[in-house]
Design a protein around this motif. Structure first.
Motif, mmCIF file in Angstrom:
data_model
loop_
_atom_site.group_PDB
_atom_site.id
_atom_site.type_symbol
_atom_site.label_atom_id
_atom_site.label_comp_id
_atom_site.label_asym_id
_atom_site.label_seq_id
_atom_site.Cartn_x
_atom_site.Cartn_y
_atom_site.Cartn_z
ATOM 1 N N SER A 1 0.831 -1.205 0.000
ATOM 2 C CA SER A 1 0.000 0.000 0.000
ATOM 3 C C SER A 1 0.864 1.253 0.000
ATOM 4 C CB SER A 1 -0.932 -0.002 1.217
ATOM 5 O OG SER A 1 -1.831 -1.094 1.169
ATOM 6 N N CYS A 2 1.947 1.248 0.787
ATOM 7 C CA CYS A 2 2.853 2.396 0.822
ATOM 8 C C CYS A 2 3.531 2.605 -0.528
ATOM 9 C CB CYS A 2 3.907 2.208 1.910
ATOM 10 S SG CYS A 2 3.300 2.406 3.603
ATOM 11 N N THR A 3 4.027 1.514 -1.131
ATOM 12 C CA THR A 3 4.699 1.624 -2.419
ATOM 13 C C THR A 3 3.759 2.164 -3.491
ATOM 14 O OG1 THR A 3 6.280 -0.154 -1.942
ATOM 15 C CG2 THR A 3 5.835 0.305 -4.261
ATOM 16 N N CYS A 4 2.530 1.639 -3.539
ATOM 17 C CA CYS A 4 1.574 2.088 -4.552
ATOM 18 C C CYS A 4 1.178 3.550 -4.327
ATOM 19 C CB CYS A 4 0.338 1.195 -4.539
ATOM 20 S SG CYS A 4 0.628 -0.466 -5.210
ATOM 21 N N THR A 5 1.100 3.978 -3.074
ATOM 22 C CA THR A 5 0.765 5.372 -2.771
ATOM 23 C C THR A 5 1.909 6.292 -3.184
ATOM 24 O OG1 THR A 5 -0.608 4.651 -0.918
ATOM 25 C CG2 THR A 5 0.037 6.975 -0.968
ATOM 26 N N GLU A 6 3.139 5.905 -2.870
ATOM 27 C CA GLU A 6 4.303 6.689 -3.308
ATOM 28 C C GLU A 6 4.331 6.789 -4.828
ATOM 29 O OE1 GLU A 6 7.315 5.471 0.395
ATOM 30 O OE2 GLU A 6 7.510 4.520 -1.561
ATOM 31 N N SER A 7 4.059 5.679 -5.500
ATOM 32 C CA SER A 7 4.099 5.674 -6.956
ATOM 33 C C SER A 7 3.018 6.564 -7.551
ATOM 34 C CB SER A 7 3.952 4.243 -7.475
ATOM 35 O OG SER A 7 3.979 4.224 -8.886
ATOM 36 N N GLN A 8 1.800 6.510 -6.983
ATOM 37 C CA GLN A 8 0.734 7.358 -7.522
ATOM 38 C C GLN A 8 1.093 8.835 -7.377
ATOM 39 O OE1 GLN A 8 -3.594 8.338 -6.120
ATOM 40 N NE2 GLN A 8 -3.717 6.390 -7.215
ATOM 41 N N ASN A 9 1.704 9.194 -6.256
ATOM 42 C CA ASN A 9 2.125 10.579 -6.066
ATOM 43 C C ASN A 9 3.273 10.956 -7.011
ATOM 44 O OD1 ASN A 9 0.822 12.144 -3.549
ATOM 45 N ND2 ASN A 9 0.798 9.951 -3.126
ATOM 46 N N LYS A 10 4.158 10.019 -7.308
ATOM 47 C CA LYS A 10 5.214 10.258 -8.284
ATOM 48 C C LYS A 10 4.599 10.505 -9.662
ATOM 49 C CE LYS A 10 9.098 7.674 -6.270
ATOM 50 N NZ LYS A 10 10.120 8.737 -6.423
ATOM 51 N N ILE B 1 -1.311 8.681 4.311
ATOM 52 C CA ILE B 1 -0.176 8.179 5.100
ATOM 53 C C ILE B 1 0.812 9.321 5.260
ATOM 54 C CG2 ILE B 1 1.511 6.317 5.337
ATOM 55 C CD1 ILE B 1 0.172 4.951 2.926
ATOM 56 N N ILE B 2 1.351 9.478 6.449
ATOM 57 C CA ILE B 2 2.351 10.522 6.653
ATOM 58 C C ILE B 2 3.727 10.001 6.248
ATOM 59 C CG2 ILE B 2 1.045 11.591 8.537
ATOM 60 C CD1 ILE B 2 3.092 10.353 10.478
ATOM 61 N N GLY B 3 4.650 10.917 5.979
ATOM 62 C CA GLY B 3 6.008 10.543 5.654
ATOM 63 C C GLY B 3 6.805 10.225 6.909
ATOM 64 N N THR B 4 7.959 9.622 6.724
ATOM 65 C CA THR B 4 8.803 9.258 7.866
ATOM 66 C C THR B 4 9.331 10.491 8.598
ATOM 67 O OG1 THR B 4 10.687 9.076 6.355
ATOM 68 C CG2 THR B 4 9.488 7.049 6.881
ATOM 69 N N LYS B 5 9.297 11.661 7.945
ATOM 70 C CA LYS B 5 9.729 12.905 8.580
ATOM 71 C C LYS B 5 8.548 13.804 8.943
ATOM 72 C CE LYS B 5 14.167 12.897 6.142
ATOM 73 N NZ LYS B 5 15.067 13.658 5.226
ATOM 74 N N GLY B 6 7.353 13.209 8.960
ATOM 75 C CA GLY B 6 6.176 13.960 9.356
ATOM 76 C C GLY B 6 5.466 14.693 8.236
ATOM 77 N N GLU B 7 5.873 14.492 6.981
ATOM 78 C CA GLU B 7 5.229 15.166 5.862
ATOM 79 C C GLU B 7 3.829 14.592 5.633
ATOM 80 O OE1 GLU B 7 7.929 13.174 5.790
ATOM 81 O OE2 GLU B 7 9.316 13.794 4.199
ATOM 82 N N GLY B 8 3.016 15.371 4.945
ATOM 83 C CA GLY B 8 1.724 14.848 4.533
ATOM 84 C C GLY B 8 0.589 15.102 5.501
ATOM 85 N N PRO B 9 -0.432 14.296 5.474
ATOM 86 C CA PRO B 9 -0.513 12.956 4.868
ATOM 87 C C PRO B 9 -0.727 12.986 3.355
ATOM 88 C CG PRO B 9 -2.599 13.494 5.898
ATOM 89 C CD PRO B 9 -1.670 14.638 6.214
ATOM 90 N N PHE B 10 -0.373 11.871 2.726
ATOM 91 C CA PHE B 10 -0.529 11.712 1.289
ATOM 92 C C PHE B 10 -1.533 10.595 1.019
ATOM 93 C CE2 PHE B 10 3.694 13.323 2.165
ATOM 94 C CZ PHE B 10 3.763 14.425 1.321
ATOM 95 N N LYS B 11 -2.473 10.868 0.130
ATOM 96 C CA LYS B 11 -3.546 9.930 -0.156
ATOM 97 C C LYS B 11 -3.420 9.352 -1.566
ATOM 98 C CE LYS B 11 -6.918 12.497 2.683
ATOM 99 N NZ LYS B 11 -8.274 13.102 2.701
ATOM 100 N N ILE B 12 -4.213 8.317 -1.821
ATOM 101 C CA ILE B 12 -4.439 7.861 -3.189
ATOM 102 C C ILE B 12 -5.798 8.389 -3.604
ATOM 103 C CG2 ILE B 12 -2.973 5.817 -3.089
ATOM 104 C CD1 ILE B 12 -5.486 4.143 -2.556
ATOM 105 N N SER B 13 -5.969 8.675 -4.885
ATOM 106 C CA SER B 13 -7.238 9.240 -5.349
ATOM 107 C C SER B 13 -8.322 8.181 -5.459
ATOM 108 C CB SER B 13 -7.044 9.920 -6.710
ATOM 109 O OG SER B 13 -6.502 9.002 -7.652
ATOM 110 N N SER B 14 -7.925 6.940 -5.755
ATOM 111 C CA SER B 14 -8.899 5.854 -5.883
ATOM 112 C C SER B 14 -8.152 4.534 -6.044
ATOM 113 C CB SER B 14 -9.810 6.078 -7.100
ATOM 114 O OG SER B 14 -9.046 6.051 -8.295
ATOM 115 N N PHE B 15 -8.887 3.434 -5.949
ATOM 116 C CA PHE B 15 -8.345 2.118 -6.274
ATOM 117 C C PHE B 15 -9.487 1.239 -6.753
ATOM 118 C CE2 PHE B 15 -9.605 1.750 -1.850
ATOM 119 C CZ PHE B 15 -10.136 0.481 -1.749
ATOM 120 N N GLU B 16 -9.150 0.263 -7.583
ATOM 121 C CA GLU B 16 -10.183 -0.567 -8.202
ATOM 122 C C GLU B 16 -9.613 -1.929 -8.531
ATOM 123 O OE1 GLU B 16 -12.880 -0.691 -12.313
ATOM 124 O OE2 GLU B 16 -11.363 0.866 -12.010
#
Length: 237
Positions: free
Chosen positions: A42-51, A103-118
């Motif tokens: 879930s973390c990897t896919c969220t990071e990738s969507q934000n990338k 999900i927040i970043g390891t340094k307290g950034e965010g949180p960062f979301k995913i827009s959707s999943f299917e």
């Protein structure tokens, strides 16, 4: 009927292919705690969507945040501590949390979301029969999934684990062996969640390329391959 033309060996891997000049696949994670593959995926896919969103922005933005698996795991336990979720259900629940709260970043950034999943529907091919009859035709990459991957979408996937999984060598294609399943303490078949980053065909066998959560020391710098017929679920994130 004329025989089908032989498919040449090929592979597409987002780890090696840039999308709008940017890599969509973050570095491999290392799940130090057993049974947290759904969190890492879930973390990897969220990071990738934000990338991907950053690559499509004008001007482009680089997303270099490492999301906190600890934060997501705590959220999951808070909501589902008393549940008996297993395998794919755990993955869906963490994606729900990520879509709603982020999900927040390891340094307290965010949180960062995913827009959707299917969850993607695709033709399921039966495993080769153990009876003496003509083998099932090899599965082929669904065109919709092929397009999504080439458009920079890292996906989440799950497959069941059999005893040959632990003996994989770098570059091997994993095929689930239903005669030798790996069992949990409650005798359920073990399953595993990974980040799907590509697809390929080798020797007539179609497969997905995935990034695991055992660090760069596993497989080929964290990358493995699983036969498409062995994948049980596929989710577009």
């Amino acid at each position: 009927m004329a025989p089908e033309a032989k498919v040449s060996d090929t592979e597409f891997n987002l780890k090696d292919e840039l999308y709008h000049g940017k890599c969509m696949v973050p570095p491999p994670r290392n799940q130090l705690k057993e049974g947290t593959c759904f969190i890492q995926t879930s973390c990897t896919c969220t990071e990738s969507q934000n990338k991907r969103q950053g690559a499509l922005a004008n001007p482009q933005e680089d997303f270099e945040v490492t999301l906190s698996d600890k934060h997501l795991f705590e959220q999951y336990k808070k909501e589902h501590q008393d549940s008996n979720h297993t395998g794919f259900t755990r993955l869906l629940k963490t994606l729900e949390i990520t879509e709603r709260d982020g999900i927040i970043g390891t340094k307290g950034e965010g949180p960062f979301k995913i827009s959707s999943f299917e969850e993607k529907e695709y033709i399921h091919y039966a495993k080769p029969s153990r009876c003496r009859k003509a083998p099932d035709p090899p599965p082929k990459i669904p065109q919709g999934v092929q397009k999504l991957l080439r458009l920079g979408h890292v996906m989440a996937g799950t497959f069941n684990i059999s005893k040959n999984y632990k003996k994989l060598k770098p570059g091997d294609i994993y095929v689930y062996d239903d005669l030798r399943p790996e069992r949990s303490k409650n005798l359920r078949t073990c399953s595993h969640a990974v980040s799907i980053v590509g697809y390929g065909c080798r020797g007539g066998v179609w497969y997905y390329v995935f990034q695991n959560s055992y660090g760069e020391g596993w497989g080929q710098k964290g990358i493995g391959r699983v036969a498409m017929s062995s994948v049980t679920h596929l989710v577009q994130v």
